[in-house]
Design an enzyme around this catalytic site. Structure first.
Site, PDB file in Angstrom:
ATOM      1  N   ASP A 185      90.376  45.447 -35.212  1.00 61.71           N
ATOM      2  CA  ASP A 185      91.511  46.154 -35.811  1.00 61.71           C
ATOM      3  C   ASP A 185      91.598  47.498 -35.098  1.00 61.71           C
ATOM      4  O   ASP A 185      90.624  48.266 -35.100  1.00 61.71           O
ATOM      5  CB  ASP A 185      91.222  46.315 -37.315  1.00 61.71           C
ATOM      6  CG  ASP A 185      92.392  46.864 -38.102  1.00 61.71           C
ATOM      7  OD1 ASP A 185      93.421  47.223 -37.500  1.00 61.71           O
ATOM      8  OD2 ASP A 185      92.262  46.937 -39.351  1.00 61.71           O
TER       9      ASP A 185
ATOM     10  N   HIS B 163      87.972  50.469 -43.463  1.00 56.47           N
ATOM     11  CA  HIS B 163      87.471  49.349 -44.263  1.00 56.47           C
ATOM     12  C   HIS B 163      86.471  48.522 -43.481  1.00 56.47           C
ATOM     13  O   HIS B 163      86.521  48.495 -42.246  1.00 56.47           O
ATOM     14  CB  HIS B 163      88.657  48.464 -44.677  1.00 56.47           C
ATOM     15  CG  HIS B 163      89.596  48.173 -43.530  1.00 56.47           C
ATOM     16  ND1 HIS B 163      89.481  47.044 -42.772  1.00 56.47           N
ATOM     17  CD2 HIS B 163      90.602  48.895 -42.966  1.00 56.47           C
ATOM     18  CE1 HIS B 163      90.411  47.063 -41.807  1.00 56.47           C
ATOM     19  NE2 HIS B 163      91.102  48.189 -41.896  1.00 56.47           N
TER      20      HIS B 163
ATOM     21  N   ASP C 104      99.657  49.255 -34.714  1.00 55.50           N
ATOM     22  CA  ASP C 104      98.386  48.843 -35.328  1.00 55.50           C
ATOM     23  C   ASP C 104      98.248  47.331 -35.171  1.00 55.50           C
ATOM     24  O   ASP C 104      99.087  46.568 -35.659  1.00 55.50           O
ATOM     25  CB  ASP C 104      98.404  49.255 -36.815  1.00 55.50           C
ATOM     26  CG  ASP C 104      97.042  49.097 -37.488  1.00 55.50           C
ATOM     27  OD1 ASP C 104      96.186  48.364 -36.967  1.00 55.50           O
ATOM     28  OD2 ASP C 104      96.854  49.705 -38.566  1.00 55.50           O
TER      29      ASP C 104
ATOM     30  N   GLU D   3      90.000  54.476 -39.562  1.00 57.30           N
ATOM     31  CA  GLU D   3      91.396  54.775 -39.221  1.00 57.30           C
ATOM     32  C   GLU D   3      91.918  56.033 -39.901  1.00 57.30           C
ATOM     33  O   GLU D   3      92.568  55.967 -40.936  1.00 57.30           O
ATOM     34  CB  GLU D   3      92.304  53.572 -39.511  1.00 57.30           C
ATOM     35  CG  GLU D   3      92.162  52.904 -40.852  1.00 57.30           C
ATOM     36  CD  GLU D   3      93.125  51.707 -40.990  1.00 57.30           C
ATOM     37  OE1 GLU D   3      94.253  51.785 -40.469  1.00 57.30           O
ATOM     38  OE2 GLU D   3      92.748  50.712 -41.611  1.00 57.30           O
TER      39      GLU D   3
HETATM   40 CO    CO Z   1      92.676  48.728 -40.335  1.00 55.69          CO
END
Ligand code: CO
Length: 291
Positions: A96, A155, A85, A188
């Site tokens: 991200d 998020h 990640d 995610e």
């Molecule tokens: Co994330």
């Protein structure tokens, strides 16, 4: 969102996609975790970009928040299920992204989080609720016989902010925030053979500053210097240039100046897969920055 901001998000996303692929390619049985982490993080800084958080590499029942410790001697094993990640920022605008490297034979479990992510992305547009996205994530994972991790969420992202609203649940929830044009969101999904709830280990490698307070201890000042260098984003214990880092970190956590991010795990012997992309919501859909 103005043009420059969009350009920065896209630049961060392009680089993140490339570095994630290259980092993942280095994960193989016998490879050193510390070497994979350091080499992947260096690919980011060598390109003149910055990390938005330490590279997370979490294996098997560990879902998130693990990274190499200073002098980490762990190596990958045959059969490991490894989540990688990565977060990159350009002028504070973050990409991200995550994927799962399967050193065993867990095709369907890996497919579950990947399909959940693809289906979630396909439905993103202004006006839908985060609860509807969570429902689709849950459905894709459950119909393959696994559980979504209920207490981990996607998020929103904002400048130098990794956890802006809205949260994107990985399970159906009623209502919730409405997705709007211009939002930047990291989606995610996590799929697991375990309980679908992660809990905290005692192992902590990642920290983030909560408040600005003067500190006296030299080693604590070195920790705060690390935090300043990363603009208040999360940092790794490994990044601190001090031989008394551990004492300083403990004391700063105790005084509520730092927040620890313990490794999050499902039950012993379970396996967790994860996939993640960052998207910018447009008038009729979204742009994936990290593809
Ligand atoms: Co994330």
């Amino acid at each position: 969102m103005n043009e420059e901001t969009t350009e920065d998000y896209l630049a961060a996303g392009r680089l993140a996609a490339e570095v994630l692929r290259n980092g993942a390619a280095r994960i193989s049985p016998g490879a050193s975790l510390l070497e994979v982490v350091e080499c992947t993080e260096a690919m980011v800084t060598d390109e003149g970009a910055a990390l938005a958080f330490p590279l997370n590499i979490s294996s098997n029942e560990d879902a998130a928040h693990d990274t190499a410790s200073p002098g980490d001697e762990r190596t990958f094993s045959k059969h490991d299920l490894v989540k990688i990640d990565l977060g990159i920022q350009v002028n504070g605008y973050i990409a991200d992204t995550a994927m799962t490297v399967d050193l065993g034979k867990n095709d369907l479990l890996v497919e579950a989080s990947r399909a959940a992510l693809e289906s979630a992305i396909a439905m993103i547009r202004p006006g839908i609720t985060v609860g509807e996205v969570g429902a689709v994530v849950q459905q894709e994972i459950e119909r393959r016989g696994y559980r979504p991790v209920a207490n981990l969420t996607g998020h929103g992202l904002a400048q130098y902010n990794l956890h802006a609203p809205p949260s994107i649940p990985n399970i159906a929830v009623s209502g919730g925030a409405v997705i709007e044009e211009g939002m930047v969101i990291a989606i995610e999904p996590f799929a697991t053979t375990g309980t679908g709830h992660v809990s905290e280990r005692s192992r902590v490698e990642i920290f983030q500053q909560l408040v600005v307070k003067p500190v006296r201890m030299k080693s604590a000042r070195q920790v705060m210097e690390t935090s300043r260098r990363v603009h208040g984003l999360p940092f790794a214990r490994r990044w601190i240039r001090s031989d008394k880092a551990d004492i300083a970190l403990r004391s700063l956590v105790r005084s509520n100046i730092l927040r620890p991010f313990p490794v999050l795990h499902d039950v012993e012997g379970s396996l967790v897969s994860q996939h993640e992309h960052t998207v910018i919501v447009t008038s009729d859909g979204c742009i994936i920055t990290t593809r």
